[in-house]
Write a protein that holds these residues in place. Sequence first.
Motif, PDB file in Angstrom:
ATOM      1  N   PHE A 135      24.185  11.016  73.648  1.00 51.71           N
ATOM      2  CA  PHE A 135      24.430  11.994  72.594  1.00 51.71           C
ATOM      3  C   PHE A 135      24.930  11.263  71.360  1.00 51.71           C
ATOM      4  N   GLY A 136      24.723  11.883  70.196  1.00 55.63           N
ATOM      5  CA  GLY A 136      25.196  11.280  68.958  1.00 55.63           C
ATOM      6  C   GLY A 136      24.183  10.307  68.389  1.00 55.63           C
ATOM      7  N   PRO A 137      24.602   9.544  67.370  1.00 53.54           N
ATOM      8  CA  PRO A 137      23.665   8.638  66.693  1.00 53.54           C
ATOM      9  C   PRO A 137      23.121   7.562  67.619  1.00 53.54           C
ATOM     10  N   GLU A 138      21.919   7.106  67.318  1.00 51.62           N
ATOM     11  CA  GLU A 138      21.280   6.044  68.115  1.00 51.62           C
ATOM     12  C   GLU A 138      22.007   4.719  67.960  1.00 51.62           C
ATOM     13  N   ALA A 139      22.372   4.395  66.720  1.00 52.12           N
ATOM     14  CA  ALA A 139      22.934   3.074  66.414  1.00 52.12           C
ATOM     15  C   ALA A 139      24.457   3.116  66.417  1.00 52.12           C
ATOM     16  N   GLY A 140      25.051   1.924  66.385  1.00 47.07           N
ATOM     17  CA  GLY A 140      26.490   1.792  66.287  1.00 47.07           C
ATOM     18  C   GLY A 140      27.167   1.687  67.636  1.00 47.07           C
ATOM     19  N   PRO A 141      28.473   1.461  67.633  1.00 46.74           N
ATOM     20  CA  PRO A 141      29.228   1.350  68.880  1.00 46.74           C
ATOM     21  C   PRO A 141      29.126   2.620  69.711  1.00 46.74           C
ATOM     22  N   ALA A 168      24.717  -8.299  78.031  1.00 48.21           N
ATOM     23  CA  ALA A 168      23.581  -9.184  77.764  1.00 48.21           C
ATOM     24  C   ALA A 168      22.870  -8.813  76.466  1.00 48.21           C
ATOM     25  N   ALA A 169      22.850  -7.524  76.132  1.00 45.75           N
ATOM     26  CA  ALA A 169      22.180  -7.062  74.924  1.00 45.75           C
ATOM     27  C   ALA A 169      23.087  -7.105  73.698  1.00 45.75           C
ATOM     28  N   GLY A 170      24.352  -7.469  73.916  1.00 44.09           N
ATOM     29  CA  GLY A 170      25.292  -7.523  72.803  1.00 44.09           C
ATOM     30  C   GLY A 170      25.631  -6.163  72.217  1.00 44.09           C
ATOM     31  N   VAL A 171      25.601  -5.122  73.056  1.00 43.12           N
ATOM     32  CA  VAL A 171      25.872  -3.763  72.582  1.00 43.12           C
ATOM     33  C   VAL A 171      27.367  -3.593  72.307  1.00 43.12           C
ATOM     34  N   PRO A 172      27.751  -3.122  71.139  1.00 41.43           N
ATOM     35  CA  PRO A 172      29.171  -2.874  70.867  1.00 41.43           C
ATOM     36  C   PRO A 172      29.647  -1.631  71.618  1.00 41.43           C
ATOM     37  N   ASN A 194      34.938  -7.732  79.767  1.00 40.31           N
ATOM     38  CA  ASN A 194      35.926  -7.635  78.686  1.00 40.31           C
ATOM     39  C   ASN A 194      35.796  -6.375  77.838  1.00 40.31           C
ATOM     40  N   TYR A 195      35.346  -5.271  78.473  1.00 40.57           N
ATOM     41  CA  TYR A 195      35.359  -3.982  77.804  1.00 40.57           C
ATOM     42  C   TYR A 195      36.630  -3.231  78.222  1.00 40.57           C
ATOM     43  N   SER A 196      37.233  -2.528  77.299  1.00 46.00           N
ATOM     44  CA  SER A 196      38.387  -1.698  77.619  1.00 46.00           C
ATOM     45  C   SER A 196      37.910  -0.483  78.408  1.00 46.00           C
TER      46      SER A 196
END
Length: 278
Positions: free
Chosen positions: A60-66, A139-143, A232-234
């Motif tokens: 849900f929400g925008p495709e891009a960004g964290p 691996a994909a560097g997703v924020p 290392n994700y919260s």
Amino acid sequence: MRRHLLTLVGTPQPRNYLHPASLNQAGEYILQQLQAAGARTAEQPYEVKGQLYRNLIGSFGPEAGPRLIIGAHYDVCGEQPGTDDNGSGVAALLELARLLGQQPSLPYRIDLVAYTLEEPPFFRTPHMGSYVHAQSLHAAGVPVRGMIALEMLGYYDDRKGSQRYPFSPLKLIFGSRGNYVTVAQKFGNGRFGRQFARRYRAAAALPVKRFKAPAWLPGIDFSDHLNYWQFNYSAVLLTDTAFYRNQHYHEPTDTLDRLDMRRLGLSVDAVLAVLLHP
């Protein structure tokens, strides 16, 4: 949520790795409910010992960004219905999907993920669905803003002595009644964990205990959030404390009649309030 639970426990056989047809039947239902809520859906298949398993994702929400990850495992341990463990977490996930689908807009992307293979013999192995998902993000560097694991949210007991702890003096701090939901996390879990725990407690219409401890304390990492810590994700655990309260954990008696649907609903309402917090 009751309807979701009835469907999940109504598969021909328990939804575990020994009965892939029932596990897939539960998975199909979850995917259909995510789609009905208006989510952008995806499947994340992976193979273990020649058998295909899959995570199911609703965005849900925008495709891009964290993005914020909220997850719950849909498999069970052994030959039991797994109504609280973890049907209640999946029901909460699907109710969140329905509520998120009603929002006109969201400020950031939220991914709801239903995992498979959380239970033994795969727990603490790279075969856990949450490990596969967390590794793929890394691996994909997703924020990633943070992760919330929904793990057993439906069992409450107001009697004195109904709540147990891994360290008995904790009863002096948190009390002996199993009438609350807890936000558990490890020391050094980062800004997201602190913020979520604070906002969730402020928003909830049921008692909330915030619990932070070393990662080695028994129970603190007993769910899917542990795999996000590895990258290392919260990540936090939202739970009714599982076997520290619910004596029907991993037993055939983990049935729907033992759950408190009202308080399960209140636990979901508070998650939504935090997600919509500006």
